[in-house]
Motif scaffolding. Sequence first.
Motif, PDB file in Angstrom:
ATOM      1  N   THR A  99      35.825  31.745 115.915  1.00 35.77           N
ATOM      2  CA  THR A  99      35.007  32.816 115.317  1.00 35.77           C
ATOM      3  C   THR A  99      35.834  33.686 114.384  1.00 35.77           C
ATOM      4  O   THR A  99      35.375  34.072 113.305  1.00 35.77           O
ATOM      5  CB  THR A  99      34.372  33.675 116.429  1.00 35.77           C
ATOM      6  OG1 THR A  99      33.623  32.839 117.311  1.00 35.77           O
ATOM      7  CG2 THR A  99      33.472  34.737 115.845  1.00 35.77           C
ATOM      8  N   ILE A 100      37.059  33.983 114.778  1.00 35.58           N
ATOM      9  CA  ILE A 100      37.942  34.788 113.925  1.00 35.58           C
ATOM     10  C   ILE A 100      38.215  34.064 112.612  1.00 35.58           C
ATOM     11  O   ILE A 100      38.221  34.670 111.529  1.00 35.58           O
ATOM     12  CB  ILE A 100      39.251  35.098 114.670  1.00 35.58           C
ATOM     13  CG1 ILE A 100      38.977  36.043 115.848  1.00 35.58           C
ATOM     14  CG2 ILE A 100      40.297  35.707 113.732  1.00 35.58           C
ATOM     15  CD1 ILE A 100      40.153  36.213 116.795  1.00 35.58           C
ATOM     16  N   LEU A 101      38.420  32.748 112.682  1.00 33.25           N
ATOM     17  CA  LEU A 101      38.630  31.962 111.465  1.00 33.25           C
ATOM     18  C   LEU A 101      37.395  32.018 110.570  1.00 33.25           C
ATOM     19  O   LEU A 101      37.503  32.209 109.350  1.00 33.25           O
ATOM     20  CB  LEU A 101      38.950  30.520 111.836  1.00 33.25           C
ATOM     21  CG  LEU A 101      39.066  29.525 110.675  1.00 33.25           C
ATOM     22  CD1 LEU A 101      40.316  29.812 109.856  1.00 33.25           C
ATOM     23  CD2 LEU A 101      39.064  28.088 111.173  1.00 33.25           C
ATOM     24  N   GLN A 102      36.214  31.857 111.148  1.00 35.07           N
ATOM     25  CA  GLN A 102      34.980  31.847 110.363  1.00 35.07           C
ATOM     26  C   GLN A 102      34.654  33.226 109.802  1.00 35.07           C
ATOM     27  O   GLN A 102      34.078  33.333 108.713  1.00 35.07           O
ATOM     28  CB  GLN A 102      33.826  31.341 111.229  1.00 35.07           C
ATOM     29  CG  GLN A 102      33.965  29.883 111.641  1.00 35.07           C
ATOM     30  CD  GLN A 102      32.965  29.469 112.697  1.00 35.07           C
ATOM     31  OE1 GLN A 102      32.376  30.316 113.380  1.00 35.07           O
ATOM     32  NE2 GLN A 102      32.773  28.158 112.865  1.00 35.07           N
TER      33      GLN A 102
ATOM     34  N   LEU B 271      37.477  39.540 121.278  1.00 33.95           N
ATOM     35  CA  LEU B 271      38.588  39.545 120.328  1.00 33.95           C
ATOM     36  C   LEU B 271      38.132  39.564 118.867  1.00 33.95           C
ATOM     37  O   LEU B 271      38.716  40.284 118.041  1.00 33.95           O
ATOM     38  CB  LEU B 271      39.484  38.334 120.602  1.00 33.95           C
ATOM     39  CG  LEU B 271      40.930  38.409 120.080  1.00 33.95           C
ATOM     40  CD1 LEU B 271      41.660  39.615 120.648  1.00 33.95           C
ATOM     41  CD2 LEU B 271      41.669  37.125 120.444  1.00 33.95           C
ATOM     42  N   PRO B 272      37.096  38.800 118.459  1.00 38.57           N
ATOM     43  CA  PRO B 272      36.631  38.888 117.068  1.00 38.57           C
ATOM     44  C   PRO B 272      36.187  40.298 116.681  1.00 38.57           C
ATOM     45  O   PRO B 272      36.424  40.736 115.552  1.00 38.57           O
ATOM     46  CB  PRO B 272      35.451  37.904 117.030  1.00 38.57           C
ATOM     47  CG  PRO B 272      35.737  36.926 118.112  1.00 38.57           C
ATOM     48  CD  PRO B 272      36.392  37.728 119.198  1.00 38.57           C
ATOM     49  N   PHE B 273      35.568  41.029 117.616  1.00 34.87           N
ATOM     50  CA  PHE B 273      35.161  42.404 117.347  1.00 34.87           C
ATOM     51  C   PHE B 273      36.378  43.290 117.099  1.00 34.87           C
ATOM     52  O   PHE B 273      36.405  44.102 116.166  1.00 34.87           O
ATOM     53  CB  PHE B 273      34.350  42.932 118.532  1.00 34.87           C
ATOM     54  CG  PHE B 273      34.005  44.394 118.455  1.00 34.87           C
ATOM     55  CD1 PHE B 273      32.913  44.821 117.723  1.00 34.87           C
ATOM     56  CD2 PHE B 273      34.780  45.345 119.111  1.00 34.87           C
ATOM     57  CE1 PHE B 273      32.592  46.157 117.646  1.00 34.87           C
ATOM     58  CE2 PHE B 273      34.470  46.686 119.044  1.00 34.87           C
ATOM     59  CZ  PHE B 273      33.368  47.110 118.308  1.00 34.87           C
ATOM     60  N   LEU B 274      37.392  43.139 117.935  1.00 35.72           N
ATOM     61  CA  LEU B 274      38.613  43.924 117.751  1.00 35.72           C
ATOM     62  C   LEU B 274      39.304  43.589 116.431  1.00 35.72           C
ATOM     63  O   LEU B 274      39.837  44.467 115.757  1.00 35.72           O
ATOM     64  CB  LEU B 274      39.570  43.680 118.923  1.00 35.72           C
ATOM     65  CG  LEU B 274      39.080  44.128 120.314  1.00 35.72           C
ATOM     66  CD1 LEU B 274      40.084  43.716 121.382  1.00 35.72           C
ATOM     67  CD2 LEU B 274      38.860  45.632 120.348  1.00 35.72           C
TER      68      LEU B 274
END
Length: 843
Positions: free
Chosen positions: A98-101, A58-61
Amino acid sequence: ISFPPPLQILSFSCLLGCSTPEEIERLTVDEDLSDIERAVYLLSAGQDVQGTSVIANLPFLMRQNPTETLRRVLPKVREALHVAGVEMQLTAAVSFLTILQDESVSIHSYTHSFLQVILLHLEHRDTGVSNAWLETLLSVIEVLPKETLRHEILNPLVSKAQLSQTVQSRLVSCKILGKLTNKFDAHTIKREILPLVKSLCQDVEYEVRSCMCRQLENIAQGIGTELTKSVVLPELIELSRDEGSSVRLAAFETLVNLLDIFDTDDRSQTILPLVKSFCEKSFKADESILISLSFHLGKLCHGLYGIFTPDQHLRFLEFYKKLCTLGLQQENGHNENQIPPQILEQEKKYISVRKNCAYNFPAMIVFVDPKNFHMELYSTFFCLCHDPEVPVRYTIAICFYEVSKLLNSGVYLIHKELITLLQDESLEVLDALIDHLPEILELMSTGGESSVQENKLSSLPDLIPALTAAEQRAAASLKWRTHEKLLQKYACLPHVISSDQIYYRFLQRMFTIMMTNNVLPVQKAASRTLCIFLRYNRKQEQRHEVIQKLIEQLGQGKSYWNRLRFLDTCEFIIEIFSKSFFCKYFFLPAIELTHDPVANVRMKLCYLLPKVKSTLKIPADKHLLQQLEMCVRKLLCQEKDKDVLAIVKRVSITLFQKKFYEKDLLDQEKEREELLLLEMEQLEKEKQQNDGRPMSDKVFEKKRRDTKTPTQSLPKNIPISVPGPSSVTPSTSKEIKKSKLIRSQSFNNQAFHAKYGNLEKCASKSSTAGYTPVSGLGKTSVLSLTDDSFRTRNASSVPPSFSPNTPLPSTSRGTGNSVDPKSSGSKDTQPRKATLKSRKSNP
C-alpha cells in the motif's frame, strides 16, 4: 488529538474483550502520546494484536509524517517482524504494498527502507506468508530502476536458484525470473537469465519444473520471436513429455497461449502433433487435464484453424462433441449416498468439462462456419441447453447472445432453445440470459431477410407465455434483484411484439406489481416499464384507460404507499414523455397531493416540484404555474411537519424564480412522436375503413424495417397537429397520408434501438464471464394476465369511466375539458377527491 482510526478501533475492541482490571491496564495507552510515539510504544511494549494494528496503520503514518515514521517506527517494525506470527506478517506485506502504491516516499527511499525487509521474508516457512511477500516484491520490481534490480535481485537470484537451495527458494526464483525478463535487454537476458531458466526447467522436483514452465509465456514475450523459437520451444516440447501430469498440463497451456508467436511451419510441424497427442491421451489421463483441454479448446481451434486438414478438422470437432456429453452416458437414478466419493469427484470434473465446452461454443461456431451450424452443432447446442446441471446451462445462457450474433440470418434455428432457457427452473440461468435479452429479441425479430423472418416473432408462439412465466417465477422467489432486472429488460418489448400483445399480456401485470409487491426497486422497475409501454401504445382508447388507472388507483388510492408510487410514476413520465403530455394528464393530480394527509407523500412531492415546474411552458401554461405557486404558498403557511416545511422552504427559492424558458429540442422531438402516434392511429383507421380489413402485422413491420430513419433526423417540417380537411387534390392527399404513415411507423422502431437511446440512459443503477472465445423480497400475488379491466370492450359494455369518448382530465392548452375524477372512479375503490381546493385531512 489526532490518532489513527485503526489504532483507536482496535484498542477499544481489545478493551471490550478484557475481563480483568489487569488486562485493561496492560492494554491502556496514554492519550497524550502523539501518533508516532504511540506506535513506537505499542511495537515495543504492546501486545501482538496492538503491534499488528500499528503495522496495518503504517500507510496512514507514512502519509502524515513520512520522515519520523521511517526514522522511528520502521526500525521497530523490522524488529517485530523477526518474531512475528502469521497474521502480523500478512499485514506487513499488505501495508508495504500500500505504501508503494500510495507513493508516500520516493522509489529511492522505498528501496533503501523497505526492499531488504521484503527480500528477507520471501522464504518464510509459512507458504501463505511467503506468497504474500512475493506478491509485494513482484509489484516493487515494476518500478525499481534497472541497476537496483541487477544488484539487489538478479545477482542474488543466481545462488537462490541452485539445487542446493530449498524447493520453496527455487519456486520463488521461477516467479521472479518471469517478472525480470521484461526489465533487461536481450543480451543480458540471453547471458544471465536464460541459463537459470533452463536449469529450473530441468529441476529434479516436478513442482519447480511446472512453475518454471508457466513462466515461459512471460519470458517468451520478453525475449522476442527468434529466441523463443530457439530456446523456449525446445524446452516446452521436452516438458510436454514430462512424467509429471502437472508439468505436461503446464506445457500444454503455455503452448496454447503462445500460438500467436509461432509461424505456420512451427504450428503445423511441431505444435499440432503435440496437441493431437495430448488430446488422444487425455481420456486416459487425469480428469484435470480434460478440464484444462476443454477450457482452451476454443482458443486452440482458433489458433490452428488455417493448418487443419479436413480430416483433422473433423476429428477436433468430434472430440469437442464428445466432451460436450462427457458423463451424461452414465446411468441416472442412483442414490448419492451409495456412490463412492471418487465417483462423485469424477462427476464434478465432468460437469466442469461440459461447462467449459459451453463457454467455448461461440468459438466452435466460427470453427465450423455459421452456415454449417444446423448440420454440425445444433444437436450439441440442444444438449447443452438441456444439460441436467445448472452450471452448464448457466454458461450457455451467458453465451446465447454471442451465438445469436454469429448465426445472423440463421438465428431462427435457436428459437426453441431461447424458450427453453426462459422456462429454466433455475433463476441463475434466467438471470444470465436476461442480461442481453433485449439484444437477443431484437436479433430474433430482425435477423436475416428470409421469408421465415417476415412475421417477426410470429414463428415463435411460445415467446409471450415464456416471458410471462419467467416474470412470475422471478416474482415468486426471494431473488428480487433478478425480478427487478427482468422488469427493466421488458422495456424492450414494444420493439419486438405488438402493442396489443403488450396491452393484454403485460400491462395489468405491471399494475399488479406496482400495487402489491413489497420491494421498492421492483415496484419502480415495473413503474418505469409501464410508462414505456404507455409511451409506445398505438391506440388512444388503451392509453386513456391506462392513464385513468394510474390516476385513480395510484394517485387517488387509499394506501399512501400507492400514492408514493404514483409520484415515482410521475417522475418517469416527466423523463420519458413530452412536457405537454405530463401537463395535460398528470400535472393537477400530482400537485393535488400537496394536501395529502400523510407527511411522507407531501415530502416526496416537494422533492419532485422542481421537475414538475420544468414541464411548464410559459406563457401557455401560466395558469398552471399560478396553481403550482398557490399550492406551495399554502404549504409554507399551513404545513405543520417540520421536515416537509424545511424541504418546501428550500425548493420554493427556485420555484418562485422567474426563469427564462429555452427551447427544448429533445422535448420537441418527444411531442412530435406523440402526435405522430395519433396520426398513425387515425390513418390506420382510415385504411381499415377503405380496405375493409386491418393492416397485418406482417406488412406493417416490413414497412417499419424498410423505412428506418434515426429519430434525431426526422424532418423538421413534420406537422405538429393532426391535419384537418385539406384543399389539395385527392391523389395528393392520399400520397401525403401515405408518407405520414411511413414516417410515423419509422420512429416507433428507431426509438427502441438496442441501446434504447435516451430512455435507457437513466435505467436503474442498483441492478459474467472471462475470455470470450470468438473475440476471444417480496412475493407478488399472481393475477390473470388477461384481466378483464384491460380487455377492449364494445361500446355497449364500456363503463363511463373507460369510454374512449370520455375525456380525461385535461389541464393544459385548452386541449380537453376537465372531468371530476370522482365521478368517473372505479367501483372497487373510493378514490381520493381530485380537486385543488383545501379539504379536511383524515390520515
